[in-house]
Scaffold this motif. Structure first.
Motif, mmCIF file in Angstrom:
data_model
loop_
_atom_site.group_PDB
_atom_site.id
_atom_site.type_symbol
_atom_site.label_atom_id
_atom_site.label_comp_id
_atom_site.label_asym_id
_atom_site.label_seq_id
_atom_site.Cartn_x
_atom_site.Cartn_y
_atom_site.Cartn_z
ATOM 1 N N ASP A 253 22.996 -10.281 22.010
ATOM 2 C CA ASP A 253 22.304 -9.100 21.423
ATOM 3 C C ASP A 253 22.421 -9.103 19.970
ATOM 4 O O ASP A 253 22.067 -7.910 19.165
ATOM 5 C CB ASP A 253 22.287 -7.750 22.198
ATOM 6 C CG ASP A 253 21.470 -7.864 23.366
ATOM 7 O OD1 ASP A 253 21.028 -9.073 23.795
ATOM 8 O OD2 ASP A 253 21.774 -6.862 24.101
ATOM 9 N N GLU B 299 23.151 -14.698 19.070
ATOM 10 C CA GLU B 299 21.988 -13.951 19.485
ATOM 11 C C GLU B 299 21.949 -13.816 21.218
ATOM 12 O O GLU B 299 21.599 -12.829 21.650
ATOM 13 C CB GLU B 299 21.048 -14.857 19.219
ATOM 14 C CG GLU B 299 20.507 -14.827 17.831
ATOM 15 C CD GLU B 299 19.393 -16.008 17.720
ATOM 16 O OE1 GLU B 299 17.923 -15.453 17.924
ATOM 17 O OE2 GLU B 299 19.618 -17.075 17.299
ATOM 18 N N LEU C 291 22.316 -10.830 15.831
ATOM 19 C CA LEU C 291 21.375 -11.492 15.003
ATOM 20 C C LEU C 291 21.615 -13.081 14.880
ATOM 21 O O LEU C 291 20.926 -13.985 14.196
ATOM 22 C CB LEU C 291 21.177 -11.354 13.627
ATOM 23 C CG LEU C 291 20.474 -9.723 13.816
ATOM 24 C CD1 LEU C 291 20.510 -9.083 12.077
ATOM 25 C CD2 LEU C 291 19.272 -9.453 14.491
ATOM 26 N N GLY C 292 23.224 -13.556 15.095
ATOM 27 C CA GLY C 292 23.467 -14.728 15.094
ATOM 28 C C GLY C 292 23.477 -15.591 13.712
ATOM 29 O O GLY C 292 23.226 -16.822 13.675
#
Length: 606
Positions: free
Chosen positions: A90, A87, A92-93
């Protein structure tokens, strides 16, 4: 339940240990275990494919590279390109299972889009995620995660394919030591036509191993980079594939990835991830081919009867569904093992970067197994799809022709299936030598069993899968018998006996795939009831039936290639014992059970 709780509660096997340790079905992750968040992601990806891509399938066959680029940007806006990117950059991890899920359901689009997606989000981005320093990650990952930039991966050369470390591309350090000049030629580079950045591998001086570099590309300021024409290909027509030429391309020294001579390691570990994701990238492609085949078979009437009602067609539909089911079962089983291993390493204090790298590396054997098995199943499924459509299957106006062509590349990229077959056995032997997987003990036990007196007691097989699980145990003994004897006979020279390695690999592959299907169904039968899993039980039994036949054939081929006299007779008798059913399954009945459900639902519904 969180991943962390799961990892503590279950006995997590190391990569390759499935062969020598029993796995409890409760400890296997299945698609039926998707969380609400994962189900929402699946729906989101499926809706994107159905809305944006599926209606334009025809355009993808017309080499519309601009369309691929346009839809890749939309995928970036939706967050799909950055699903595995942390994250803070940038992305979504999300975890490995969710990453696998996105790759899976994107594959329902077209081979062209799926290839572009995989090349960018996998091998185009992952080397920076896994090996980049903080500056590199901050500079490049946000652009790649959002689709502002697209990535490519430049490893293969005219003289360096499977032998990736033999590349001739050179990197020469400038006198002021501020940049490297890269000169050389790369080929089969996916996304080359619209990428902004490439992971490029080159050799510094006479180093034993290649080095990885992050190389930016701007057509307005090419910096010594030129592209060949788009390749004319059998399939994936709208996937940009070009040669890339470097002529004194200046790359700042800070763009070296990891360290000097680390490129081969980067390439191999990126390919491990690429292999399991390639398996994922075949799954929804299979489901959609099955859906189209079932619908056509229900609609096509011959001799006043829908062809779906003919036994010959039922047989094909059942086998296609069984392949897809086994592929799903094995792919998500391995994906969750990787996710749990990553979590364990993070709990032990490793960084996300190190944990993911080592977590995937741990299951490199399973990654290679899946790459081979699922890509070959996709090819078979599309081939049967063409056959069910008959003359229309051969026509470019029907969906099967392009599906069949697109499927063919999956057996080649991310390492050919032949290379991956030899790798999975070779890696297992190396793990055994390092003490990570105990093959010697179980192989010795099998040797004693061969010379002992077999039991003539008839076991009680009343419980679901009791006999099937016993057969799986015996099939593992077949591998230990064949591979163990081969290692003993040839030692380090085993790698010179490629046909024997290929036969051993097929045994290993079938064991993992068959066991995965059975464990998934057993777990679901316990919680949903056997009556709700009737077709899944049939698919699991049907897959095992074929696995036994394949293993019998491959083991026999291996045994007679290196054993003679009494040793050969003893091993062949053992093979007969280890591949014997007490209750032979009624294969026609199994196929009809599966096909009837598909026909009634008018789709793949498992």
């Amino acid at each position: 339940m969180s991943t962390q709780t799961n990892t503590k509660q279950k006995d997590l096997l190391r990569g390759g240990q499935f062969l020598v340790k029993e796995t409890d079905s409760e400890n296997v992750f299945t698609p039926e275990d998707f969380t609400d968040e994962q189900k929402m992601m699946k729906e989101s990806v499926t809706e994107f494919v159905d809305r944006e891509i599926w209606p334009r399938k025809e355009e993808f066959e017309q080499k519309n590279y601009e369309l691929t680029e346009e839809l890749m940007r939309k995928a970036g806006e939706m967050g799909f390109l950055g699903v595995s990117v942390p994250e803070e950059y940038d992305g979504l991890g999300m975890g490995f299972v969710t990453t696998m899920l996105v790759v899976d359901y994107i594959s329902g689009a077209t081979g062209s889009f799926s290839t572009a997606f995989g090349a960018h989000s996998g091998i185009g981005t992952l080397p920076i995620t896994l090996y980049g320093n903080e500056e590199q990650k901050k500079k490049y990952l946000p652009k790649l995660a959002t689709g502002e930039w697209f990535g490519a991966y430049a490893l293969t050369e005219p003289g360096a394919g499977s032998d990736a470390n033999s590349g001739k591309t050179k990197a020469v350090l400038s006198e002021d030591e501020k940049y490297y000049s890269i000169t050389g030629q790369k080929m089969w580079i996916s996304n080359a036509g619209f990428c902004n950045m490439m992971i490029v591998f080159a050799r510094i001086e006479d180093d034993k191993n290649i080095t990885g570099f992050i190389v930016e590309y701007d057509p307005e300021n090419p910096n010594g980079i030129s592209l060949g024409e788009e390749e004319k290909k059998l399939g994936i027509h709208s996937s940009s594939t070009r040669q890339v030429f470097f002529e004194n391309t200046k790359v700042p020294v800070e763009n070296m990835l990891a360290g000097r001579g680390e490129g081969f390691k980067i390439a191999m570990n990126a390919l491990n991830v690429g292999r399991i994701k390639l398996a994922g990238a075949c799954l929804d492609a299979e489901r959609r081919v099955i859906d189209s085949s079932v619908k056509y078979a229900n609609d096509r009437v011959q001799f006043k009867t829908p062809i779906a009602q003919f036994g010959a067609i039922k047989s094909k539909l059942a086998e296609m569904a069984t392949s897809a089911y086994a592929g799903e079962s094995a792919s998500y089983r391995a994906a969750k093992d990787i996710e749990d291993r990553i979590a364990l390493r993070q709990e032990a204090g490793a960084s996300h970067q190190e944990a993911e790298l080592k977590g995937v590396e741990e299951y490199a054997i399973e990654c290679s197994i899946l790459k081979v098995a699922v890509s070959e199943d996709l090819q078979n499924v599309t081939d049967e799809g063409v056959q069910i459509f008959g003359g229309m299957g051969f026509s470019a106006d029907a969906p099967m022709e392009s599906a069949w062509r697109d499927a063919r590349i999956t057996r080649i990229y991310e390492g050919t299936n032949e290379i991956n077959r030899m790798l999975c056995v070779g890696m297992l032997v190396k793990k055994a030598m390092k003490g990570h997987v105990d093959l010697l003990g179980p192989a010795t036990a099998v040797g004693k069993e061969l010379t002992g007196i077999p039991s003539f007691d008839k076991p009680d097989y009343t419980e679901l899968f009791a006999e099937e699980k016993e057969i799986i145990k015996n099939l593992k003994k077949v591998f230990l018998m064949v591979a163990g004897s081969a290692v003993q006979k040839f030692g380090p020279d085993l790698e010179q006996h490629q046909q024997l390695l290929l036969a051993s690999a097929d045994i290993l592959i079938e064991v993992y795939m068959a066991e995965s299907a059975i464990l998934r169904t057993e777990k679901n039968a316990k919680r949903f009831g056997e009556d709700k899993q009737k077709e899944q039980i049939a698919m699991s039994k049907l897959y095992l039936y074929h696995a036994v036949d394949i293993i019998n054939q491959k083991a026999k081929e291996g045994i007679v290639s290196f054993a003679e006299g009494d040793e050969q007779r003893m091993m062949l008798m053992g093979l007969k014992r280890f591949t014997k059913y007490q209750n032979q399954p009624n294969v026609v009945e199994l196929r009809n059970t599966i096909a009837d459900r598909l026909i009634a639902d008018n789709k793949y519904s498992f």
